[in-house]
Design an enzyme around this catalytic site. Structure first.
Site, PDB file in Angstrom:
ATOM      1  N   MET A 108       0.732  -1.210  -0.191  1.00  0.00           N
ATOM      2  CA  MET A 108      -0.137  -0.164  -0.027  1.00  0.00           C
ATOM      3  C   MET A 108       0.896   1.178  -0.166  1.00  0.00           C
ATOM      4  O   MET A 108       0.381   2.277   0.390  1.00  0.00           O
ATOM      5  CB  MET A 108      -0.899  -0.025   1.269  1.00  0.00           C
ATOM      6  CG  MET A 108      -1.914  -1.158   0.918  1.00  0.00           C
ATOM      7  SD  MET A 108      -3.472  -0.985   2.107  1.00  0.00           S
ATOM      8  CE  MET A 108      -2.966  -0.643   3.601  1.00  0.00           C
TER       9      MET A 108
ATOM     10  N   GLN B 245       5.783 -11.495   7.294  1.00  0.00           N
ATOM     11  CA  GLN B 245       5.127 -12.134   8.465  1.00  0.00           C
ATOM     12  C   GLN B 245       4.531 -10.936   9.560  1.00  0.00           C
ATOM     13  O   GLN B 245       3.830 -11.646  10.577  1.00  0.00           O
ATOM     14  CB  GLN B 245       6.234 -13.123   8.968  1.00  0.00           C
ATOM     15  CG  GLN B 245       5.490 -14.053   9.847  1.00  0.00           C
ATOM     16  CD  GLN B 245       6.471 -14.521  11.046  1.00  0.00           C
ATOM     17  OE1 GLN B 245       7.438 -15.010  10.609  1.00  0.00           O
ATOM     18  NE2 GLN B 245       6.445 -14.169  12.432  1.00  0.00           N
TER      19      GLN B 245
ATOM     20  N   HIS C  14       9.365  -3.536   3.422  1.00  0.00           N
ATOM     21  CA  HIS C  14       8.958  -3.651   2.087  1.00  0.00           C
ATOM     22  C   HIS C  14      10.194  -4.009   1.250  1.00  0.00           C
ATOM     23  O   HIS C  14      10.244  -4.770   0.352  1.00  0.00           O
ATOM     24  CB  HIS C  14       8.180  -2.585   1.513  1.00  0.00           C
ATOM     25  CG  HIS C  14       6.770  -2.196   2.060  1.00  0.00           C
ATOM     26  ND1 HIS C  14       6.817  -1.068   2.707  1.00  0.00           N
ATOM     27  CD2 HIS C  14       5.700  -2.960   2.006  1.00  0.00           C
ATOM     28  CE1 HIS C  14       5.509  -0.991   3.514  1.00  0.00           C
ATOM     29  NE2 HIS C  14       4.986  -1.926   2.945  1.00  0.00           N
TER      30      HIS C  14
END
Ligand code: PAF
Length: 281
Positions: A30, A148, A37
């Site tokens: 997002m 995770q 990321h």
């Protein structure tokens, strides 16, 4: 690195790559990218020939009183980071490109979504499954990478891919933390300096819970009670949940007899943060 804003542009790129026999990785995000990321993009770049990073703040996964409007956005910085870590293509659609005004098809899941975040965010996983399924269909990727830190999301996506026979391998990647232990999150930017210090209570509780299980504790209630006590001692923190479920079927469990996910969501001020650990048994 190229930027695509439409589904057809992405498909053109992917078709050309597939004709060359290249392996395509997808990293759905997002945006407001951070080192968490970055680790997914790097892993995808190491394992695939081409990497598509989607940057899309997905409206359907936010509840009516959640932070969709205020969710942090910085597309220029996202592109710089994605490119530096090996992305080939960034897909940055407008909401209208992803959802026709009369869209009426959604991916809903009966199991796995009733616990943890699904309890306090009842429509969240319907939005996540729908957009992830669409992104997988659009990118036609061979592998898709998920962190995770959103462990329930990882389990939900894996189950959706299995149940719907989507031809993609879901790769789960470890949580990336700040030096002091706080799990990296785009929402960390909401925290004031005082709250940023208070937020360390999440990773402290995670370490305590893990240490108890590693030390031989098998009674889930005792593990959770110790974690809750730690969080309750922090005046700026308010527990949404601290819970233990089976990994990876996300069912309630109170004995540590097999793999479990111990997960928590905590408000620090008005910011809701999550953290977890998986005990593989
Ligand atoms: O984890 C996220 O950032 C989002 O839930 C995802 C997977 C990109 C879907 O919008």
């Amino acid at each position: 690195m190229q930027i695509a804003t439409t589904v057809s542009e992405v498909r053109q790129h992917v078709r050309a790559w597939k004709r060359e026999g290249l392996i395509v990785g997808l990293v759905p995000t997002m945006g407001f990218l951070h080192e968490g990321h970055a680790s997914l993009i790097e892993r995808a770049a190491a394992e695939c020939d081409r990497v598509v990073v989607s940057v899309f703040v997905n409206p359907t996964q936010f509840g009516p009183n959640e932070d969709f409007e205020s969710y942090p956005r910085d597309f220029r910085a996202d592109c710089a980071l994605a490119e530096s870590r090996g992305a080939t293509l960034v897909f940055h659609p407008e909401p209208s490109e992803m959802y026709a005004s009369d869209a009426c098809t959604f991916v809903d899941m009966d199991g796995l979504t009733g616990q943890l975040c699904g309890k306090s965010r009842p429509t969240h996983f319907r939005g996540v499954c729908t957009v992830v399924c669409k992104l997988m269909n659009i990118a036609g990727a061979d592998r898709a990478y998920f962190g995770q830190k959103d462990a329930q999301q990882l389990a939900v996506v894996r189950r959706m891919v299995r149940d719907l026979n989507i031809d993609v391998e879901v790769v789960g990647c470890p949580i990336v933390r700040e030096d002091d232990g706080l799990a990296k999150s785009s929402r960390n930017t909401y925290l004031s300096p005082e709250e940023r210090t208070a937020a360390l209570v999440l990773s402290r509780a995670v370490r305590e819970g893990r240490a108890l299980i590693e030390g031989g504790e098998r009674d889930g209630e005792r593990v959770l009670a110790a974690m809750r006590r730690t969080i309750e001692a922090e005046p700026l923190a308010r527990i949404d949940y601290v819970d233990m479920v089976t990994w990876d079927s996300i069912e309630p469990v109170r004995r540590v007899d097999g793999p479990v996910l111990v997960a928590l969501a905590v408000y620090v001020g008005t910011t809701r943060l999550i953290d977890n650990f998986i005990w593989e048994g």
